[in-house]
Motif scaffolding. Sequence first.
Motif, PDB file in Angstrom:
ATOM      1  N   VAL A   1      49.317  30.726  44.833  1.00 14.36           N
ATOM      2  CA  VAL A   1      49.233  31.521  43.612  1.00 14.36           C
ATOM      3  C   VAL A   1      47.867  32.193  43.478  1.00 14.36           C
ATOM      4  N   LEU A   2      46.812  31.495  43.801  1.00  9.99           N
ATOM      5  CA  LEU A   2      45.458  32.029  43.607  1.00  9.99           C
ATOM      6  C   LEU A   2      45.202  33.324  44.372  1.00  9.99           C
ATOM      7  N   PRO A   3      45.512  33.404  45.667  1.00  8.77           N
ATOM      8  CA  PRO A   3      45.247  34.675  46.366  1.00  8.77           C
ATOM      9  C   PRO A   3      46.044  35.850  45.773  1.00  8.77           C
ATOM     10  N   ARG A   4      47.305  35.593  45.409  1.00 11.77           N
ATOM     11  CA  ARG A   4      48.116  36.661  44.826  1.00 11.77           C
ATOM     12  C   ARG A   4      47.571  37.082  43.465  1.00 11.77           C
TER      13      ARG A   4
ATOM     14  N   GLU B   1      46.180  40.733  42.420  1.00 11.05           N
ATOM     15  CA  GLU B   1      46.717  41.477  41.273  1.00 11.05           C
ATOM     16  C   GLU B   1      45.613  41.839  40.287  1.00 11.05           C
ATOM     17  N   TRP B   2      44.641  40.932  40.083  1.00  9.54           N
ATOM     18  CA  TRP B   2      43.531  41.213  39.170  1.00  9.54           C
ATOM     19  C   TRP B   2      42.672  42.357  39.717  1.00  9.54           C
ATOM     20  N   MET B   3      42.429  42.350  41.023  1.00  9.51           N
ATOM     21  CA  MET B   3      41.619  43.418  41.624  1.00  9.51           C
ATOM     22  C   MET B   3      42.329  44.765  41.540  1.00  9.51           C
ATOM     23  N   GLN B   4      43.649  44.773  41.705  1.00 10.71           N
ATOM     24  CA  GLN B   4      44.414  46.018  41.702  1.00 10.71           C
ATOM     25  C   GLN B   4      44.791  46.502  40.299  1.00 10.71           C
TER      26      GLN B   4
ATOM     27  N   LYS C   1      49.435  37.561  31.903  1.00  9.24           N
ATOM     28  CA  LYS C   1      50.175  36.873  32.972  1.00  9.24           C
ATOM     29  C   LYS C   1      49.221  36.536  34.115  1.00  9.24           C
ATOM     30  N   ILE C   2      48.429  37.505  34.529  1.00 14.67           N
ATOM     31  CA  ILE C   2      47.491  37.282  35.631  1.00 14.67           C
ATOM     32  C   ILE C   2      46.410  36.285  35.235  1.00 14.67           C
ATOM     33  N   VAL C   3      45.877  36.428  34.027  1.00 13.55           N
ATOM     34  CA  VAL C   3      44.816  35.523  33.570  1.00 13.55           C
ATOM     35  C   VAL C   3      45.323  34.085  33.492  1.00 13.55           C
ATOM     36  N   SER C   4      46.553  33.897  33.030  1.00 14.51           N
ATOM     37  CA  SER C   4      47.090  32.529  32.962  1.00 14.51           C
ATOM     38  C   SER C   4      47.253  31.939  34.353  1.00 14.51           C
ATOM     39  N   GLN C   5      47.650  32.755  35.328  1.00 16.39           N
ATOM     40  CA  GLN C   5      47.762  32.263  36.706  1.00 16.39           C
ATOM     41  C   GLN C   5      46.389  31.893  37.263  1.00 16.39           C
ATOM     42  N   LEU C   6      45.389  32.723  36.966  1.00 15.68           N
ATOM     43  CA  LEU C   6      44.037  32.433  37.444  1.00 15.68           C
ATOM     44  C   LEU C   6      43.487  31.160  36.798  1.00 15.68           C
ATOM     45  N   LYS C   7      43.741  30.991  35.503  1.00 20.00           N
ATOM     46  CA  LYS C   7      43.275  29.779  34.820  1.00 20.00           C
ATOM     47  C   LYS C   7      43.992  28.542  35.350  1.00 20.00           C
ATOM     48  N   LEU C   8      45.263  28.673  35.673  1.00 18.57           N
ATOM     49  CA  LEU C   8      46.023  27.566  36.248  1.00 18.57           C
ATOM     50  C   LEU C   8      45.395  27.112  37.564  1.00 18.57           C
TER      51      LEU C   8
ATOM     52  N   ILE D   1      38.454  33.462  33.454  1.00 12.90           N
ATOM     53  CA  ILE D   1      38.385  34.864  33.056  1.00 12.90           C
ATOM     54  C   ILE D   1      38.142  34.852  31.552  1.00 12.90           C
ATOM     55  N   ASN D   2      37.051  35.466  31.122  1.00 15.46           N
ATOM     56  CA  ASN D   2      36.743  35.474  29.694  1.00 15.46           C
ATOM     57  C   ASN D   2      36.975  36.860  29.092  1.00 15.46           C
ATOM     58  N   ASP D   3      36.732  36.967  27.786  1.00 18.71           N
ATOM     59  CA  ASP D   3      36.953  38.232  27.077  1.00 18.71           C
ATOM     60  C   ASP D   3      36.123  39.367  27.666  1.00 18.71           C
ATOM     61  N   GLU D   4      34.897  39.054  28.053  1.00 13.48           N
ATOM     62  CA  GLU D   4      34.022  40.077  28.631  1.00 13.48           C
ATOM     63  C   GLU D   4      34.614  40.644  29.919  1.00 13.48           C
ATOM     64  N   ASP D   5      35.165  39.780  30.764  1.00 16.89           N
ATOM     65  CA  ASP D   5      35.794  40.222  32.016  1.00 16.89           C
ATOM     66  C   ASP D   5      37.003  41.113  31.737  1.00 16.89           C
ATOM     67  N   MET D   6      37.808  40.722  30.742  1.00 13.80           N
ATOM     68  CA  MET D   6      39.009  41.499  30.434  1.00 13.80           C
ATOM     69  C   MET D   6      38.648  42.855  29.833  1.00 13.80           C
ATOM     70  N   MET D   7      37.614  42.896  28.978  1.00 13.59           N
ATOM     71  CA  MET D   7      37.183  44.181  28.407  1.00 13.59           C
ATOM     72  C   MET D   7      36.584  45.078  29.491  1.00 13.59           C
ATOM     73  N   LYS D   8      35.815  44.478  30.374  1.00 16.12           N
ATOM     74  CA  LYS D   8      35.226  45.242  31.473  1.00 16.12           C
ATOM     75  C   LYS D   8      36.322  45.844  32.353  1.00 16.12           C
ATOM     76  N   LYS D   9      37.391  45.074  32.576  1.00 12.92           N
ATOM     77  CA  LYS D   9      38.502  45.546  33.395  1.00 12.92           C
ATOM     78  C   LYS D   9      39.148  46.772  32.768  1.00 12.92           C
ATOM     79  N   ILE D  10      39.358  46.754  31.462  1.00 17.04           N
ATOM     80  CA  ILE D  10      39.954  47.910  30.780  1.00 17.04           C
ATOM     81  C   ILE D  10      39.043  49.118  30.903  1.00 17.04           C
ATOM     82  N   LEU D  11      37.801  48.929  30.522  1.00 18.70           N
ATOM     83  CA  LEU D  11      36.882  50.066  30.422  1.00 18.70           C
ATOM     84  C   LEU D  11      36.528  50.666  31.778  1.00 18.70           C
ATOM     85  N   THR D  12      36.594  49.889  32.836  1.00 18.82           N
ATOM     86  CA  THR D  12      36.277  50.440  34.159  1.00 18.82           C
ATOM     87  C   THR D  12      37.493  51.029  34.850  1.00 18.82           C
ATOM     88  N   THR D  13      38.680  50.851  34.275  1.00 14.77           N
ATOM     89  CA  THR D  13      39.876  51.371  34.928  1.00 14.77           C
ATOM     90  C   THR D  13      40.579  52.434  34.083  1.00 14.77           C
ATOM     91  N   PHE D  14      39.846  53.048  33.166  1.00 10.46           N
ATOM     92  CA  PHE D  14      40.381  54.192  32.424  1.00 10.46           C
ATOM     93  C   PHE D  14      40.626  55.341  33.386  1.00 10.46           C
TER      94      PHE D  14
END
Length: 174
Positions: free
Chosen positions: A40-43, A47-50, A68-75, A80-93
């Motif tokens: 699960v971790l490599p997939r 998915e997080w990178m893409q 979905k991806i964050v829950s798999q990574l936490k498992l 993955i924290n809020d800062e990582d998720m916000m950074k992901k949005i803002l860098t992939t506009f």
Amino acid sequence: MIFLRHHLDEGLKVEYFTVKDPLELRIDLKGRYDHLKATVLPRACYEWMQLRFQDFKTVVEYNSVVFKIVSQLKLCGETINDEDMMKKILTTFHALNMILQRQYREKGFQKYFELILYLLVAKLHNALLMKNHEVRPTGASLLPKVNGVQAHGQPERRQDRGHNNMRGRDNDRG
């Protein structure tokens, strides 16, 4: 053991019905499912990178995939924290939305849900603006009013002799 068995899948309940010791049950289940982390971790990392915000039509779709991806990574033990998720949005506009990206960064959101809420509201406002634009596009003239008064030419003469507000007088005659 009753609590553990209650939360097991029906197939696992039958298979582990004879196990009486909770520690033994835990060890057996850990041995059976511990390899999932390796698959699960490599997939999930891939998915997080893409993951790109621009690839989704709605904020809700994007948000669902993120969680979905964050829950798999936490498992799998990744954080993955809020800062990582916000950074992901803002860098992939999308590249055409660089000004919006900068404006969202300058707002200084501290929590992921604040940014998502802001994006949802912005999406609703954009949809409303587009509906208003489609009703009457820029440059289109206003439709004439159905009950409007003529603005030019001779005023219309009334034919309702004697049926006006002034009693007893007939003002419509020459």
